[in-house]
Design a protein around this motif. Sequence first.
Motif, mmCIF file in Angstrom:
data_model
loop_
_atom_site.group_PDB
_atom_site.id
_atom_site.type_symbol
_atom_site.label_atom_id
_atom_site.label_comp_id
_atom_site.label_asym_id
_atom_site.label_seq_id
_atom_site.Cartn_x
_atom_site.Cartn_y
_atom_site.Cartn_z
ATOM 1 N N TYR A 1 41.339 39.457 -41.854
ATOM 2 C CA TYR A 1 40.090 39.995 -41.311
ATOM 3 C C TYR A 1 40.343 41.345 -40.645
ATOM 4 C CZ TYR A 1 36.000 40.558 -38.344
ATOM 5 O OH TYR A 1 34.894 41.071 -37.724
ATOM 6 N N PRO B 1 44.900 41.688 -47.862
ATOM 7 C CA PRO B 1 44.377 40.582 -47.052
ATOM 8 C C PRO B 1 44.609 39.236 -47.738
ATOM 9 C CG PRO B 1 42.584 41.748 -48.133
ATOM 10 C CD PRO B 1 43.825 42.512 -48.447
ATOM 11 N N HIS C 1 39.054 37.824 -44.546
ATOM 12 C CA HIS C 1 38.453 39.131 -44.822
ATOM 13 C C HIS C 1 37.155 39.230 -44.042
ATOM 14 C CE1 HIS C 1 35.682 36.851 -47.356
ATOM 15 N NE2 HIS C 1 36.746 36.271 -47.894
ATOM 16 N N MET D 1 43.756 41.384 -52.716
ATOM 17 C CA MET D 1 43.336 40.173 -52.024
ATOM 18 C C MET D 1 44.033 38.936 -52.589
ATOM 19 S SD MET D 1 39.204 40.716 -51.722
ATOM 20 C CE MET D 1 38.967 39.271 -50.696
ATOM 21 N N THR E 1 40.913 44.275 -43.132
ATOM 22 C CA THR E 1 39.703 44.669 -43.853
ATOM 23 C C THR E 1 38.674 45.294 -42.913
ATOM 24 O OG1 THR E 1 38.917 42.365 -43.682
ATOM 25 C CG2 THR E 1 39.933 43.026 -45.749
#
Length: 253
Positions: free
Chosen positions: A7, A21, A25, A44, A10
């Motif tokens: 988190y 991440p 996120h 991701m 991002t």
Amino acid sequence: GWSNGGYMVTRAVSLFRAVAPISGHVYGDMSQYVDKSRLTSFFMHHGELDDKVRMTGCCSDTSKLQCCCGISETQPVCKSVQEIFLNWAHVNGCNGDVRDSHLDVGQGLTCMTAEDCLVNSTLCIHEGSGHKVPFAYHMIGDFFARDACEGVGGGQWSGSERKCFCPEKTKGSYCLKGQTLQLGGIPSDTKAPVKNILSKNTTLAAFFIICTLLVIGSRIKNKLRYRGFLRVTQEDNDVELPSMADDDGNNTE
């Protein structure tokens, strides 16, 4: 960044050239966070069975499975991991299809990469994994190395040889020697953002210095307050301690 770390990177994506991440996120529109004048590559990773940050998204809709830690309360509409990926890919200028870029049946890993992008935009799904996915360190390392080699150094990265092949007049592990490097990924001819970053760092440093001085000042004040008082120990038998008596002279010890 993993979980909360995912988190964090991002949310602060505009500060980085590239991020990876994992199991976490932001849950809104990525266009709010990405610096469109300097896009950020992303890689991701998410577990298919993650019950903390669900693949189907986190939202306040009680008909949906809820995420942990109050995350579901932040968004009225659920956005799946794939939707976040496609939204981010669109922000990164991707105008083509999404293709399967890596498949490892043994590891249960499927990666998809958006095509015709200005910067790399990839999502990997870990089948059968929960919130703690088996980190693919070599893949993430390869991702950052490729970005440094090709995105910054202008070279050509070879994944099989784990080596960056540099153009003429540049050298080094990622072709960075002989180049005018960018500060924090910001173009060297853009002075305002650099000034803002330096200003933020200066403010943070000043905050820590002030806090340190306050702690030191408090300790000095306490030393001055008790200066002249003797330290009493169990061996100080010759030191007579005052009795605690009330107003009528009765001992209250």
